[in-house]
Design a protein around this motif. Structure first.
Motif, PDB file in Angstrom:
ATOM      1  N   GLY A 130       1.538 -36.170  10.154  1.00 20.84           N
ATOM      2  CA  GLY A 130       1.339 -35.925   8.740  1.00 20.84           C
ATOM      3  C   GLY A 130       2.582 -35.677   7.917  1.00 20.84           C
ATOM      4  O   GLY A 130       3.588 -35.164   8.395  1.00 20.84           O
ATOM      5  N   ALA A 131       2.464 -36.064   6.647  1.00 22.07           N
ATOM      6  CA  ALA A 131       3.530 -35.887   5.666  1.00 22.07           C
ATOM      7  C   ALA A 131       3.309 -34.594   4.882  1.00 22.07           C
ATOM      8  O   ALA A 131       2.376 -33.841   5.141  1.00 22.07           O
ATOM      9  CB  ALA A 131       3.573 -37.097   4.730  1.00 22.07           C
ATOM     10  N   GLY A 132       4.233 -34.367   3.932  1.00 17.68           N
ATOM     11  CA  GLY A 132       4.124 -33.189   3.076  1.00 17.68           C
ATOM     12  C   GLY A 132       5.011 -32.043   3.481  1.00 17.68           C
ATOM     13  O   GLY A 132       5.066 -31.021   2.797  1.00 17.68           O
ATOM     14  N   LYS A 133       5.750 -32.179   4.586  1.00 13.60           N
ATOM     15  CA  LYS A 133       6.595 -31.085   5.084  1.00 13.60           C
ATOM     16  C   LYS A 133       8.083 -31.409   4.953  1.00 13.60           C
ATOM     17  O   LYS A 133       8.932 -30.759   5.556  1.00 13.60           O
ATOM     18  CB  LYS A 133       6.260 -30.777   6.545  1.00 13.60           C
ATOM     19  N   ARG A 134       8.415 -32.421   4.187  1.00  6.89           N
ATOM     20  CA  ARG A 134       9.812 -32.787   3.917  1.00  6.89           C
ATOM     21  C   ARG A 134      10.567 -33.112   5.194  1.00  6.89           C
ATOM     22  O   ARG A 134      11.713 -32.721   5.394  1.00  6.89           O
ATOM     23  CB  ARG A 134      10.538 -31.670   3.153  1.00  6.89           C
ATOM     24  N   ALA A 135       9.925 -33.855   6.075  1.00 10.80           N
ATOM     25  CA  ALA A 135      10.530 -34.180   7.370  1.00 10.80           C
ATOM     26  C   ALA A 135      10.981 -35.632   7.457  1.00 10.80           C
ATOM     27  O   ALA A 135      11.402 -36.072   8.524  1.00 10.80           O
ATOM     28  CB  ALA A 135       9.546 -33.875   8.498  1.00 10.80           C
ATOM     29  N   SER A 140       7.060 -37.906   9.984  1.00 15.43           N
ATOM     30  CA  SER A 140       5.986 -37.571   9.043  1.00 15.43           C
ATOM     31  C   SER A 140       4.806 -38.533   9.079  1.00 15.43           C
ATOM     32  O   SER A 140       3.926 -38.454   8.228  1.00 15.43           O
ATOM     33  CB  SER A 140       6.553 -37.559   7.610  1.00 15.43           C
ATOM     34  N   GLN A 141       4.774 -39.416  10.052  1.00 15.89           N
ATOM     35  CA  GLN A 141       3.727 -40.441  10.051  1.00 15.89           C
ATOM     36  C   GLN A 141       2.407 -39.912  10.620  1.00 15.89           C
ATOM     37  O   GLN A 141       2.366 -38.898  11.312  1.00 15.89           O
ATOM     38  CB  GLN A 141       4.195 -41.650  10.859  1.00 15.89           C
ATOM     39  N   THR A 142       1.348 -40.635  10.316  1.00 15.04           N
ATOM     40  CA  THR A 142       0.016 -40.337  10.840  1.00 15.04           C
ATOM     41  C   THR A 142      -0.471 -41.610  11.535  1.00 15.04           C
ATOM     42  O   THR A 142      -0.985 -42.517  10.896  1.00 15.04           O
ATOM     43  CB  THR A 142      -0.927 -39.914   9.704  1.00 15.04           C
ATOM     44  N   LEU A 143      -0.299 -41.652  12.857  1.00 21.45           N
ATOM     45  CA  LEU A 143      -0.438 -42.905  13.600  1.00 21.45           C
ATOM     46  C   LEU A 143      -1.718 -43.003  14.421  1.00 21.45           C
ATOM     47  O   LEU A 143      -1.783 -43.753  15.397  1.00 21.45           O
ATOM     48  CB  LEU A 143       0.783 -43.085  14.529  1.00 21.45           C
ATOM     49  N   GLU A 182      -2.387 -32.948  15.745  1.00 21.76           N
ATOM     50  CA  GLU A 182      -2.360 -31.708  14.966  1.00 21.76           C
ATOM     51  C   GLU A 182      -1.675 -31.962  13.621  1.00 21.76           C
ATOM     52  O   GLU A 182      -0.525 -32.401  13.573  1.00 21.76           O
ATOM     53  CB  GLU A 182      -1.594 -30.634  15.730  1.00 21.76           C
ATOM     54  N   SER A 183      -2.375 -31.686  12.532  1.00 23.50           N
ATOM     55  CA  SER A 183      -1.818 -31.903  11.194  1.00 23.50           C
ATOM     56  C   SER A 183      -0.884 -30.752  10.825  1.00 23.50           C
ATOM     57  O   SER A 183      -1.324 -29.606  10.686  1.00 23.50           O
ATOM     58  CB  SER A 183      -2.944 -32.010  10.161  1.00 23.50           C
ATOM     59  N   LYS A 184       0.380 -31.064  10.633  1.00 24.72           N
ATOM     60  CA  LYS A 184       1.381 -30.032  10.330  1.00 24.72           C
ATOM     61  C   LYS A 184       1.032 -29.250   9.074  1.00 24.72           C
ATOM     62  O   LYS A 184       1.263 -28.046   9.001  1.00 24.72           O
ATOM     63  CB  LYS A 184       2.770 -30.669  10.174  1.00 24.72           C
ATOM     64  N   SER A 185       0.479 -29.931   8.083  1.00 25.70           N
ATOM     65  CA  SER A 185       0.183 -29.269   6.811  1.00 25.70           C
ATOM     66  C   SER A 185      -0.954 -28.259   6.927  1.00 25.70           C
ATOM     67  O   SER A 185      -1.184 -27.476   5.992  1.00 25.70           O
ATOM     68  CB  SER A 185      -0.148 -30.303   5.744  1.00 25.70           C
ATOM     69  N   LYS A 299     -14.958 -47.663  -1.507  1.00 21.81           N
ATOM     70  CA  LYS A 299     -13.594 -47.391  -1.947  1.00 21.81           C
ATOM     71  C   LYS A 299     -12.798 -46.745  -0.813  1.00 21.81           C
ATOM     72  O   LYS A 299     -13.295 -45.847  -0.120  1.00 21.81           O
ATOM     73  CB  LYS A 299     -13.586 -46.466  -3.160  1.00 21.81           C
ATOM     74  N   GLN A 300     -11.562 -47.221  -0.631  1.00 24.34           N
ATOM     75  CA  GLN A 300     -10.648 -46.633   0.355  1.00 24.34           C
ATOM     76  C   GLN A 300      -9.507 -45.944  -0.381  1.00 24.34           C
ATOM     77  O   GLN A 300      -8.892 -46.535  -1.271  1.00 24.34           O
ATOM     78  CB  GLN A 300     -10.087 -47.714   1.268  1.00 24.34           C
ATOM     79  N   VAL A 301      -9.229 -44.710   0.010  1.00 26.01           N
ATOM     80  CA  VAL A 301      -8.099 -43.956  -0.548  1.00 26.01           C
ATOM     81  C   VAL A 301      -7.143 -43.683   0.604  1.00 26.01           C
ATOM     82  O   VAL A 301      -7.455 -42.922   1.522  1.00 26.01           O
ATOM     83  CB  VAL A 301      -8.555 -42.641  -1.200  1.00 26.01           C
ATOM     84  N   THR A 302      -5.977 -44.317   0.571  1.00 28.25           N
ATOM     85  CA  THR A 302      -4.999 -44.203   1.646  1.00 28.25           C
ATOM     86  C   THR A 302      -3.608 -43.964   1.067  1.00 28.25           C
ATOM     87  O   THR A 302      -3.415 -43.978  -0.151  1.00 28.25           O
ATOM     88  CB  THR A 302      -4.949 -45.483   2.505  1.00 28.25           C
ATOM     89  N   CYS A 303      -2.644 -43.799   1.958  1.00 28.14           N
ATOM     90  CA  CYS A 303      -1.248 -43.807   1.536  1.00 28.14           C
ATOM     91  C   CYS A 303      -0.847 -45.237   1.182  1.00 28.14           C
ATOM     92  O   CYS A 303      -1.473 -46.192   1.644  1.00 28.14           O
ATOM     93  CB  CYS A 303      -0.356 -43.296   2.666  1.00 28.14           C
ATOM     94  N   PRO A 304       0.197 -45.422   0.402  1.00 26.28           N
ATOM     95  CA  PRO A 304       0.679 -46.786   0.132  1.00 26.28           C
ATOM     96  C   PRO A 304       1.320 -47.389   1.376  1.00 26.28           C
ATOM     97  O   PRO A 304       1.642 -46.678   2.326  1.00 26.28           O
ATOM     98  CB  PRO A 304       1.704 -46.591  -0.987  1.00 26.28           C
ATOM     99  N   HIS A 305       1.495 -48.707   1.352  1.00 29.53           N
ATOM    100  CA  HIS A 305       2.054 -49.408   2.517  1.00 29.53           C
ATOM    101  C   HIS A 305       3.581 -49.323   2.494  1.00 29.53           C
ATOM    102  O   HIS A 305       4.293 -50.318   2.345  1.00 29.53           O
ATOM    103  CB  HIS A 305       1.593 -50.859   2.518  1.00 29.53           C
ATOM    104  N   THR A 306       4.080 -48.099   2.638  1.00 32.04           N
ATOM    105  CA  THR A 306       5.523 -47.843   2.654  1.00 32.04           C
ATOM    106  C   THR A 306       5.809 -46.759   3.694  1.00 32.04           C
ATOM    107  O   THR A 306       4.911 -46.009   4.084  1.00 32.04           O
ATOM    108  CB  THR A 306       6.035 -47.327   1.301  1.00 32.04           C
ATOM    109  N   PRO A 307       7.054 -46.655   4.154  1.00 29.77           N
ATOM    110  CA  PRO A 307       7.423 -45.483   4.956  1.00 29.77           C
ATOM    111  C   PRO A 307       7.255 -44.206   4.133  1.00 29.77           C
ATOM    112  O   PRO A 307       7.249 -44.245   2.895  1.00 29.77           O
ATOM    113  CB  PRO A 307       8.903 -45.732   5.288  1.00 29.77           C
ATOM    114  N   VAL A 308       7.125 -43.077   4.820  1.00 29.02           N
ATOM    115  CA  VAL A 308       6.974 -41.794   4.122  1.00 29.02           C
ATOM    116  C   VAL A 308       8.285 -41.456   3.411  1.00 29.02           C
ATOM    117  O   VAL A 308       9.341 -41.405   4.053  1.00 29.02           O
ATOM    118  CB  VAL A 308       6.607 -40.669   5.100  1.00 29.02           C
ATOM    119  N   PRO A 309       8.267 -41.234   2.098  1.00 31.05           N
ATOM    120  CA  PRO A 309       9.511 -40.911   1.380  1.00 31.05           C
ATOM    121  C   PRO A 309      10.015 -39.512   1.736  1.00 31.05           C
ATOM    122  O   PRO A 309       9.240 -38.641   2.141  1.00 31.05           O
ATOM    123  CB  PRO A 309       9.100 -40.967  -0.090  1.00 31.05           C
TER     124      PRO A 309
END
Length: 334
Positions: A130-135, A140-143, A182-185, A299-309
């Motif tokens: 998971g993202a959101g932890k400035r890593a 930060s990926q969710t695979l 395990e989701s870090k956030s 409807k699907q709500v996902t992250c964009p097709h980019t690496p985690v910024p």
């Protein structure tokens, strides 16, 4: 029953299972810590402290620190499982799975099948997601889609402390390999968790909120965000059902279809890029098996097709937000 954090629930599950069964061992990097440096031996307990305090009770024979080699960790754990032990191996960050994916999808996942059911591989592979932890992009990926598509693997994604404990105990007692993510956030999230051991069966979804107008299926750290979106929609009299599959393999298709049959509308929220995501998989399954129930497009709500910024403002925008989920729901209600 007392309140526990997500981290405390994981720690308690490991402690209770290690007490119950002497064959349960832990293997990975920095599980013990302190060797060759100042600080208490056993004080580290993993990169986020999930195993803190266990070394004092179980010692070096059952908590094995390894070199920085994911291939060695998973290879050793796979061999240990075949000999009758029940290893819980840690990859630390799921992003590192690329180093040892051969051991997982070509070996561990196929042992039972290739040996005609005569080989058991009671192995748990834990990893943070998971993202959101400035890593940044490499931590930060969710695979979960990578593991879910591999036959022979079970995949669990707890979204709260109660599920974190129950799913981990189930994973440790399972005779097949389980990927436990395990989701870090969510590490600081608190809720009531029983003090005694308990198991949550795989393949049984959890309906966190019942509704009749719309179904939201969400995974892992997206579940609390889906609940917040549902609460906002409720202010306008919109009745939303929120469903957490808990495991992506096996997937509780029946509960998802029953919910869509009741509501006629579906939003799927997934913290992974859109192509080949679990959102796409669940949407495809419902379109295939439950098209006659639908009153509106899925409807699907996902992250964009980019690496985690890495930039905080971009990383926050990268993750599906409660507002995005709410907007997706409103678009198909209209």
């Amino acid at each position: 029953m007392s309140k526990k954090t997500y981290l405390q629930a994981i720690n308690e599950a490991l402690r209770q299972e290690m007490r119950r069964d002497s064959k349960v061992i832990l293997i990975g990097e920095d599980l013990v810590g302190g060797h060759g440096a100042t600080g208490e031996v056993g004080g580290a307990g993993g990169p986020f402290g999930q195993m803190r305090g266990l070394y004092k009770e179980f010692g070096a024979d059952r908590m094995i620190d390894t070199p920085i080699s994911e291939s060695a960790i998973i290879g050793a754990a796979a061999g240990a499982a075949l000999t009758g032990l029940r290893p819980v191996a840690e990859l630390m960050f799921v992003d590192f799975v690329g180093v040892c994916f051969d051991q997982i999808f070509n070996q561990v996942a196929k042992f039972r099948y290739m040996f005609g059911g005569n080989a058991r591989t009671p192995l748990v592979i834990r990893a943070t997601i998971g993202a959101g932890k400035r890593a940044a992009a490499q931590h930060s990926q969710t695979l979960h889609p990578l593991f879910t598509m591999v036959p022979g693997l079970k995949v669990a994604m707890p979204s709260n402390p109660y599920d974190a404990k129950g799913l981990l105990i189930q994973a440790i007692r399972d005779d097949d390999p389980v990927i436990y993510l395990e989701s870090k956030s969510l590490f600081g999230m608190e809720c009531e968790v029983p003090d005694e051991p308990y198991r949550i069966p795989f393949g049984e979804a959890n309906i966190l909120r019942e509704g009749k107008d719309l179904t939201i299926v969400a995974l892992g750290a997206m579940v609390p965000r889906a609940e917040r979106a549902a609460a906002e929609l409720a202010k306008d009299g919109i009745s939303v059902e929120v469903l957490d599959p808990r495991t992506t393999s096996p997937l509780d298709e029946e509960s998802i279809l029953e919910s869509v049959k009741k509501t006629g509308r579906l939003v799927v929220v997934d913290e992974s890029p859109p192509r080949c995501s679990l959102a796409a998989d669940i949407a495809g399954m419902v379109a295939d098996k439950g098209f006659k129930f639908l009153k509106a497009p899925i409807k699907q709500v996902t992250c964009p097709h980019t690496p985690v910024p890495f930039a905080p403002i971009l990383e926050d925008a990268y993750l599906p937000s409660p507002t995005q989920i709410e907007m997706a729901a409103r678009s198909i209600l209209d």
